[in-house]
Design an enzyme around this catalytic site. Sequence first.
Site, mmCIF file in Angstrom:
data_model
loop_
_atom_site.group_PDB
_atom_site.id
_atom_site.type_symbol
_atom_site.label_atom_id
_atom_site.label_comp_id
_atom_site.label_asym_id
_atom_site.label_seq_id
_atom_site.Cartn_x
_atom_site.Cartn_y
_atom_site.Cartn_z
ATOM 1 N N ASP A 9 -35.806 -13.209 74.493
ATOM 2 C CA ASP A 9 -35.957 -11.788 74.765
ATOM 3 C C ASP A 9 -36.545 -11.171 73.490
ATOM 4 O O ASP A 9 -36.558 -11.798 72.430
ATOM 5 C CB ASP A 9 -34.617 -11.143 75.172
ATOM 6 C CG ASP A 9 -34.843 -9.814 75.914
ATOM 7 O OD1 ASP A 9 -35.954 -9.234 75.802
ATOM 8 O OD2 ASP A 9 -33.915 -9.338 76.596
ATOM 9 N N TRP A 10 -37.021 -9.954 73.631
ATOM 10 C CA TRP A 10 -37.826 -9.362 72.557
ATOM 11 C C TRP A 10 -36.983 -9.073 71.308
ATOM 12 O O TRP A 10 -36.138 -8.191 71.299
ATOM 13 C CB TRP A 10 -38.527 -8.109 73.083
ATOM 14 C CG TRP A 10 -39.882 -8.397 73.694
ATOM 15 C CD1 TRP A 10 -41.039 -7.706 73.432
ATOM 16 C CD2 TRP A 10 -40.262 -9.419 74.636
ATOM 17 N NE1 TRP A 10 -42.108 -8.251 74.143
ATOM 18 C CE2 TRP A 10 -41.652 -9.299 74.885
ATOM 19 C CE3 TRP A 10 -39.580 -10.455 75.274
ATOM 20 C CZ2 TRP A 10 -42.353 -10.155 75.753
ATOM 21 C CZ3 TRP A 10 -40.276 -11.312 76.143
ATOM 22 C CH2 TRP A 10 -41.635 -11.152 76.371
#
Length: 740
Positions: A256-257
Amino acid sequence: MLNLAWATILLLADIASASPPSGSGLGDWGPAYTKAKAALAKLSLSDKVGLVTGVTWEGGSCVGNTSPASKIGYPSLCLQDSPLGVRFVNGSTTAWPAGIHVGATWDRSLLNARGAAMGAESKGVGVNVQLGPVAGPLGKIAEAGRNWEGFTNDPYLSGIAMQQTIRGMQSSGVQACAKHFILNEQELNRQSMSGNADDRTLHELYIWPFADAIYNGAASVMCSYNQVNGTFACESEKVMQILKGELNFQGFVVSDWNAQSSTVNSAVSGLDMTMPGSDFNSPPGSIYWGQNLINAVNSGSVPQSRVDDMVTRILASWYRLGQDQNYPPVLFNSFNGGNGAPDVKGDHGTLARTIAGDGIVLLKNSKNALPLSKPKSIALVGQDAIVNPAGANACSDRGCDTGLMAMGWGSGTSEFPYLVAPYDAISAQSKIDGTKVILSSTDSTASGAQAAAQADVAMVFINADSGEGYISVQNVPGDTSAGDRNNLNAWHNGDQLVAAVAAVNKNTIVVVHSVGPIILENILAQPNVTAVVFSGPAGEESGNGLADIIYGRKSPSGKLPYTIAKKATDYNTAVVPGNDPYTEGLFIDYRHFDQAGITPRYEFGYGLSYTTFSYSNLKTNFYDHSAGNTKPIPGGKQGDFDNVATVTMTVTNTGKVAGAEISQLYIGLPSSAPTSPPKQLRGFHKNLIQPGKSQDVTFILRRRDLSYWDVPSQSWKVPSGTFNVYVGASSRDIRLKGTM
Ligand code: NOJ
């Protein structure tokens, strides 16, 4: 041992599950791996690291981009949100009903068709990896902000929804990304907290739908922000082992970012791609991979073979989806307003409308309130009846709750190309019917009551919203929600608005647009509330989907993909301030209500129709292969011992209009199994049936459907003894009982 147990079960399950479309299935990674390995041989270390490292946030046109490798004709890979459409593209793609609304259709073909159409749009504007669908959060916490991005909090239904969506998406050529793995069950502290679930719970609830995603060929999986049993998911060897070992996942794991927190450990544990390629914290702008990964390989702290494995997985996914053949380049820029992309919507509005209608759940219908038949006058009350006066996309990432709630907020959104609100669709039919429409488009109780007092029918529109934690949205003054909901009440004093209207109008119909359950007790206590129509975030065609139901153009068929409780504390779970010990174990939603003997307001699987159905003719068949029986089950194939049982019965439409019934199969494990929920969903079918007609329904049970996760042996075990078989119209409206 681990690998073998899952791999065998999964492989057989896929073979058994009637011909997946090309581009999916576990068995067909071979050719893609051959191509990937040949391409890998042409790449330098720096090329390879370019393929696994994002080019930083806003470093390319998409929310995630990697470096190209021209030697092998590999582009800068475009990874783009969201699970319900293409984020940051202005006007040229469809804003689909959100996951939870599609979940409420329980409709395999609609799930598949939406996936295919959505995937075609992503491909049409040059997206390589569409960041969806969502099976985590699963939705154990009713208030959690992002539950609406996923389909349901039942792992079986979620698994089928993942299967169908991914098959659809990938049949159109885009790579799917199943997210967020795993235990990402709330927004509060999602970047620091640890979800501490026991192994059985982890498998039977949270991993379950991801297993379906993987053995239906998902190209990628996104690891989540949170820690899992004390280690960040994207840095956890155990998490990666579940994916790549147990589930035999052949694609790549993307962070995920900014969910990565180390150079070496993340690489060695099994992360394959980091996004967006920058760490915003320590120090600002630092990058864990890129040059740092090159250095780590050169110093020997990350084996070259691990980087080769990352690249092979990423390339194999790309080849496997045929993205090396004439794939469109990226035709939009997320960061310049998303203008200029070609219009790829086609006629997808029709499908979006069908889903918008089929996901509506009719909770209450008394005194023949619905369907409407040409009322003389109708009052429409509440801001949820209209499009946000500032424009459907006025709030960035839909981060406000003004006007109709047709999607939640955060990264799981897209721009509306247009938005049909209830007022628009009801006005159109009213013109034809000669109905006078009186609109009160605010949440003012005084003006709502004034409008309602003049009309034959009053429809009150209320909602509840939630989203991703980086945006805070005001609920009622002084009460903001940073992603997760603070409570399960209707927003904007919805209960009072309903009370004010119901005080003056004897035929008050309540329409709810909500991201999840809300507490309806005050509303149902109003004697003049004749009907309650419950909708999820239904996307651009919300109003038309609603009109199709309330005017009886089709019978409602949606059923709740979660339980609506009488009070918030009836759920066994809540947003937690620190780490989450998962003390509720397997007992979430209906599993808990059943176990604890709590009567819900509307149970999981509940929903009314304009017609009625009867159930008959239950038959169960267990094919005990362990007893030397080599006969495959009907619907299975020779040598297929994964489908182990069938349950058959007949549904009859006993009413006066055509309607679709979602029949549900629940199984109770024998007493020899460790303590388990009294019953668990293990099959469902949706059948459109004409009045007076019947249809035979067959539920096929896979071995996993009759098993529990046995921790000591780390495998699925079918307990011996008598299984209870329940078939019915909801988790509590059981019409047929049997044993097996
Ligand atoms: C963070 C979200 O958790 C994830 O779902 C999303 O895909 C990325 N941001 C990229 O926007």
